[in-house]
Design a protein around this motif. Structure first.
Motif, PDB file in Angstrom:
ATOM      1  N   THR A 122       0.757  -1.279  -0.076  1.00  0.00           N
ATOM      2  CA  THR A 122      -0.210  -0.191   0.053  1.00  0.00           C
ATOM      3  C   THR A 122       0.825   1.234  -0.138  1.00  0.00           C
ATOM      4  OG1 THR A 122      -1.860   0.932   1.239  1.00  0.00           O
ATOM      5  CG2 THR A 122      -0.170   0.448   2.571  1.00  0.00           C
ATOM      6  N   GLU A 123       0.469   2.548  -0.437  1.00  0.00           N
ATOM      7  CA  GLU A 123       0.926   3.499  -0.421  1.00  0.00           C
ATOM      8  C   GLU A 123       0.905   4.264   0.753  1.00  0.00           C
ATOM      9  OE1 GLU A 123       0.860   4.746  -5.230  1.00  0.00           O
ATOM     10  OE2 GLU A 123      -0.401   5.753  -3.703  1.00  0.00           O
ATOM     11  N   LYS A 124       1.820   5.163   1.363  1.00  0.00           N
ATOM     12  CA  LYS A 124       1.789   5.727   2.637  1.00  0.00           C
ATOM     13  C   LYS A 124       0.497   6.673   2.503  1.00  0.00           C
ATOM     14  CE  LYS A 124       5.002   9.522   1.920  1.00  0.00           C
ATOM     15  NZ  LYS A 124       6.000  10.239   2.465  1.00  0.00           N
ATOM     16  N   SER A 125      -0.182   6.883   3.711  1.00  0.00           N
ATOM     17  CA  SER A 125      -1.300   7.844   3.698  1.00  0.00           C
ATOM     18  C   SER A 125      -2.676   6.992   3.472  1.00  0.00           C
ATOM     19  CB  SER A 125      -1.237   9.135   3.247  1.00  0.00           C
ATOM     20  OG  SER A 125      -1.441   8.948   1.452  1.00  0.00           O
ATOM     21  N   GLN A 126      -2.443   5.704   2.941  1.00  0.00           N
ATOM     22  CA  GLN A 126      -3.772   4.978   2.409  1.00  0.00           C
ATOM     23  C   GLN A 126      -4.101   4.291   3.605  1.00  0.00           C
ATOM     24  OE1 GLN A 126      -5.292   4.976  -0.759  1.00  0.00           O
ATOM     25  NE2 GLN A 126      -4.091   6.985  -0.579  1.00  0.00           N
ATOM     26  N   ALA A 127      -5.285   3.810   3.682  1.00  0.00           N
ATOM     27  CA  ALA A 127      -5.747   3.040   4.596  1.00  0.00           C
ATOM     28  C   ALA A 127      -5.646   1.404   4.358  1.00  0.00           C
ATOM     29  CB  ALA A 127      -7.349   3.212   4.861  1.00  0.00           C
ATOM     30  N   VAL A 128      -5.379   0.543   5.285  1.00  0.00           N
ATOM     31  CA  VAL A 128      -5.324  -0.845   5.134  1.00  0.00           C
ATOM     32  C   VAL A 128      -6.068  -1.652   6.168  1.00  0.00           C
ATOM     33  CG1 VAL A 128      -2.995  -1.012   6.162  1.00  0.00           C
ATOM     34  CG2 VAL A 128      -3.562  -2.448   4.322  1.00  0.00           C
ATOM     35  N   ALA A 129      -6.467  -2.774   5.697  1.00  0.00           N
ATOM     36  CA  ALA A 129      -7.007  -3.620   6.835  1.00  0.00           C
ATOM     37  C   ALA A 129      -6.748  -5.191   6.733  1.00  0.00           C
ATOM     38  CB  ALA A 129      -8.679  -3.328   6.668  1.00  0.00           C
ATOM     39  N   PHE A 130      -6.643  -5.772   7.805  1.00  0.00           N
ATOM     40  CA  PHE A 130      -6.216  -7.021   8.054  1.00  0.00           C
ATOM     41  C   PHE A 130      -7.394  -7.857   8.723  1.00  0.00           C
ATOM     42  CE2 PHE A 130      -2.579  -5.352   6.520  1.00  0.00           C
ATOM     43  CZ  PHE A 130      -1.692  -4.541   7.581  1.00  0.00           C
ATOM     44  N   TRP A 131      -7.537  -9.200   8.176  1.00  0.00           N
ATOM     45  CA  TRP A 131      -8.558  -9.876   8.812  1.00  0.00           C
ATOM     46  C   TRP A 131      -8.000 -11.312   9.464  1.00  0.00           C
ATOM     47  CZ3 TRP A 131     -10.547 -14.818   7.211  1.00  0.00           C
ATOM     48  CH2 TRP A 131     -11.833 -15.113   7.692  1.00  0.00           C
ATOM     49  N   CYS A 132      -8.618 -11.617  10.523  1.00  0.00           N
ATOM     50  CA  CYS A 132      -8.106 -12.758  11.121  1.00  0.00           C
ATOM     51  C   CYS A 132      -9.254 -13.705  11.581  1.00  0.00           C
ATOM     52  CB  CYS A 132      -7.475 -12.394  12.441  1.00  0.00           C
ATOM     53  SG  CYS A 132      -6.880 -13.672  13.408  1.00  0.00           S
ATOM     54  N   ASP A 133      -9.454 -14.964  11.260  1.00  0.00           N
ATOM     55  CA  ASP A 133     -10.200 -15.856  11.767  1.00  0.00           C
ATOM     56  C   ASP A 133      -9.739 -16.889  12.672  1.00  0.00           C
ATOM     57  OD1 ASP A 133     -12.910 -18.203  10.493  1.00  0.00           O
ATOM     58  OD2 ASP A 133     -13.012 -16.930  12.488  1.00  0.00           O
ATOM     59  N   PRO A 134     -10.161 -16.861  14.067  1.00  0.00           N
ATOM     60  CA  PRO A 134      -9.368 -17.673  15.011  1.00  0.00           C
ATOM     61  C   PRO A 134      -9.896 -19.041  14.813  1.00  0.00           C
ATOM     62  CG  PRO A 134     -10.614 -16.385  16.248  1.00  0.00           C
ATOM     63  CD  PRO A 134     -10.789 -15.944  14.697  1.00  0.00           C
ATOM     64  N   ILE A 135      -9.290 -19.998  15.679  1.00  0.00           N
ATOM     65  CA  ILE A 135      -9.625 -21.361  15.644  1.00  0.00           C
ATOM     66  C   ILE A 135     -11.225 -21.309  16.459  1.00  0.00           C
ATOM     67  CG2 ILE A 135      -9.199 -23.563  16.715  1.00  0.00           C
ATOM     68  CD1 ILE A 135      -6.042 -23.260  16.188  1.00  0.00           C
ATOM     69  N   SER A 136     -11.971 -21.896  16.127  1.00  0.00           N
ATOM     70  CA  SER A 136     -13.360 -22.046  16.673  1.00  0.00           C
ATOM     71  C   SER A 136     -13.272 -22.381  18.047  1.00  0.00           C
ATOM     72  CB  SER A 136     -14.300 -23.183  15.831  1.00  0.00           C
ATOM     73  OG  SER A 136     -15.416 -22.994  16.284  1.00  0.00           O
ATOM     74  N   GLY A 137     -14.038 -21.222  18.874  1.00  0.00           N
ATOM     75  CA  GLY A 137     -14.197 -21.474  20.254  1.00  0.00           C
ATOM     76  C   GLY A 137     -13.007 -20.981  21.072  1.00  0.00           C
ATOM     77  N   HIS A 138     -12.022 -20.371  20.540  1.00  0.00           N
ATOM     78  CA  HIS A 138     -10.991 -19.792  21.274  1.00  0.00           C
ATOM     79  C   HIS A 138     -11.420 -18.583  21.817  1.00  0.00           C
ATOM     80  CE1 HIS A 138      -7.347 -22.378  19.991  1.00  0.00           C
ATOM     81  NE2 HIS A 138      -8.051 -23.027  20.221  1.00  0.00           N
ATOM     82  N   ALA A 139     -11.187 -18.310  23.021  1.00  0.00           N
ATOM     83  CA  ALA A 139     -11.704 -17.097  23.630  1.00  0.00           C
ATOM     84  C   ALA A 139     -10.886 -15.970  23.559  1.00  0.00           C
ATOM     85  CB  ALA A 139     -11.919 -17.196  25.177  1.00  0.00           C
ATOM     86  N   THR A 140      -9.390 -16.059  23.402  1.00  0.00           N
ATOM     87  CA  THR A 140      -8.462 -14.949  23.343  1.00  0.00           C
ATOM     88  C   THR A 140      -8.083 -14.773  21.951  1.00  0.00           C
ATOM     89  OG1 THR A 140      -8.102 -15.562  25.617  1.00  0.00           O
ATOM     90  CG2 THR A 140      -6.425 -14.225  24.476  1.00  0.00           C
ATOM     91  N   LEU A 141      -7.766 -13.761  21.563  1.00  0.00           N
ATOM     92  CA  LEU A 141      -7.295 -13.359  20.247  1.00  0.00           C
ATOM     93  C   LEU A 141      -6.254 -12.201  20.318  1.00  0.00           C
ATOM     94  CD1 LEU A 141      -9.290 -13.091  16.787  1.00  0.00           C
ATOM     95  CD2 LEU A 141      -7.595 -11.180  17.830  1.00  0.00           C
ATOM     96  N   GLY A 186     -16.883 -11.377  19.106  1.00  0.00           N
ATOM     97  CA  GLY A 186     -16.288 -12.391  19.604  1.00  0.00           C
ATOM     98  C   GLY A 186     -15.594 -13.558  18.996  1.00  0.00           C
ATOM     99  N   VAL A 187     -15.592 -13.332  17.628  1.00  0.00           N
ATOM    100  CA  VAL A 187     -15.224 -14.276  16.762  1.00  0.00           C
ATOM    101  C   VAL A 187     -13.982 -13.837  15.993  1.00  0.00           C
ATOM    102  CG1 VAL A 187     -15.764 -16.144  14.997  1.00  0.00           C
ATOM    103  CG2 VAL A 187     -17.280 -15.396  16.850  1.00  0.00           C
ATOM    104  N   ASP A 188     -14.432 -13.383  14.625  1.00  0.00           N
ATOM    105  CA  ASP A 188     -13.077 -12.952  13.807  1.00  0.00           C
ATOM    106  C   ASP A 188     -12.997 -11.377  14.228  1.00  0.00           C
ATOM    107  OD1 ASP A 188     -15.056 -12.249  10.691  1.00  0.00           O
ATOM    108  OD2 ASP A 188     -15.720 -12.116  12.910  1.00  0.00           O
ATOM    109  N   SER A 189     -11.952 -10.897  13.738  1.00  0.00           N
ATOM    110  CA  SER A 189     -11.379  -9.539  14.298  1.00  0.00           C
ATOM    111  C   SER A 189     -10.748  -9.059  13.015  1.00  0.00           C
ATOM    112  CB  SER A 189     -10.205  -9.808  15.259  1.00  0.00           C
ATOM    113  OG  SER A 189      -9.534  -8.703  15.551  1.00  0.00           O
ATOM    114  N   THR A 190     -10.611  -7.678  12.884  1.00  0.00           N
ATOM    115  CA  THR A 190     -10.128  -6.881  12.035  1.00  0.00           C
ATOM    116  C   THR A 190      -9.262  -5.811  12.578  1.00  0.00           C
ATOM    117  OG1 THR A 190     -12.021  -6.996  10.630  1.00  0.00           O
ATOM    118  CG2 THR A 190     -10.677  -5.114  10.042  1.00  0.00           C
TER     119      THR A 190
END
Lengths: 108, 115
Positions: free
Chosen positions: B13-32, B72-76
């Motif tokens: 990405t170019e500087k000053s742009q916005a960027v997003a990452f996604w994460c899907d943890p193992i099912s049932g995991h409380a802590t991310l 409480g599941v996936d995260s960005t």
């Protein structure tokens, strides 16, 4: 807050032993050890809990000195597959920090 | 075998742009966890969730970084605006328990390059 590891780097011949040390300035409740190969995610090796319980790996062992806030990882009869960067991780309450890392290279 | 899923694997990405990452943890995991790892250094914790609540974001640069785990599941994890110094590997990990006495499982990470 980051634990300090020593040595920073070590080169071994296959079959030799190595010790990696991890030292924290804070009281510890658990110590984790991970190995990371280049370009890959860290992989869990073992965890040591306050009170002496240890869970983890068959061929790699570790010690946890709660009083000294230190842990050591022992790799015996090293194999080529042991190469990578080793990180300790220390937990206190809800906080968890990775150490500075030790690069280990095993050569034939 | 269950794994932590992250996407994208690589992002330029170019500087000053916005960027997003996604994460899907193992099912049932409380802590991310979200970590940032600069080449040659250990992972640095950015933010830790237990279920949908943030329990530690003390090292998250909140002027430009934000993270959420709404159900409480996936995260960005978002960066806006991106800076050259943000170039790093961003790792997500999950753990089945709410304490530190069990292993964390890591995803393959997102390699971010800011140009």
């Amino acid at each position: 807050q980051q634990p300090v590891q020593s040595p920073q780097a070590v080169i071994l011949r296959e079959g030799e032993d190595a010790v990696i040390n991890c030292s924290s300035s804070k009281a510890l409740y658990s110590v984790h050890w991970y190995r990371q190969k280049h370009g890959e995610a860290p992989v869990f090796l073992m965890i040591l809990l306050k009170g002496g319980e240890q869970k983890g790996h068959e061929k790699i062992s570790a010690s946890f000195n709660e009083k000294k806030q230190q842990s050591s990882l022992y790799l015996t009869a090293s194999q080529l597959s042991y190469s990578g960067t080793y990180f300790c991780g220390t937990g206190a309450g809800n906080q968890f920090y990775f150490g500075t890392g030790t690069s280990l290279t095993v050569i034939p | 075998e269950a794994e932590v899923a992250q996407s994208p694997r690589y992002k330029i990405t170019e500087k000053s742009q916005a960027v997003a990452f996604w994460c899907d943890p193992i099912s049932g995991h409380a802590t991310l966890y979200w970590y940032r790892q600069i080449l040659g250094q250990g992972p640095e914790l950015l933010v830790q969730f237990q279920d949908e609540s943030v329990v530690d974001d003390s090292q998250l640069p909140k002027d430009r970084f934000s993270a959420e785990r709404l159900k409480g599941v996936d995260s960005t994890l978002k960066i806006q605006p991106a800076e050259l110094g943000d170039s790093a590997m961003y790792l997500c990990a999950s753990s089945p328990r709410r304490d530190m006495n069990t292993e964390a499982f890591f995803g393959q990470g997102t390699r971010l390059t800011v140009v």
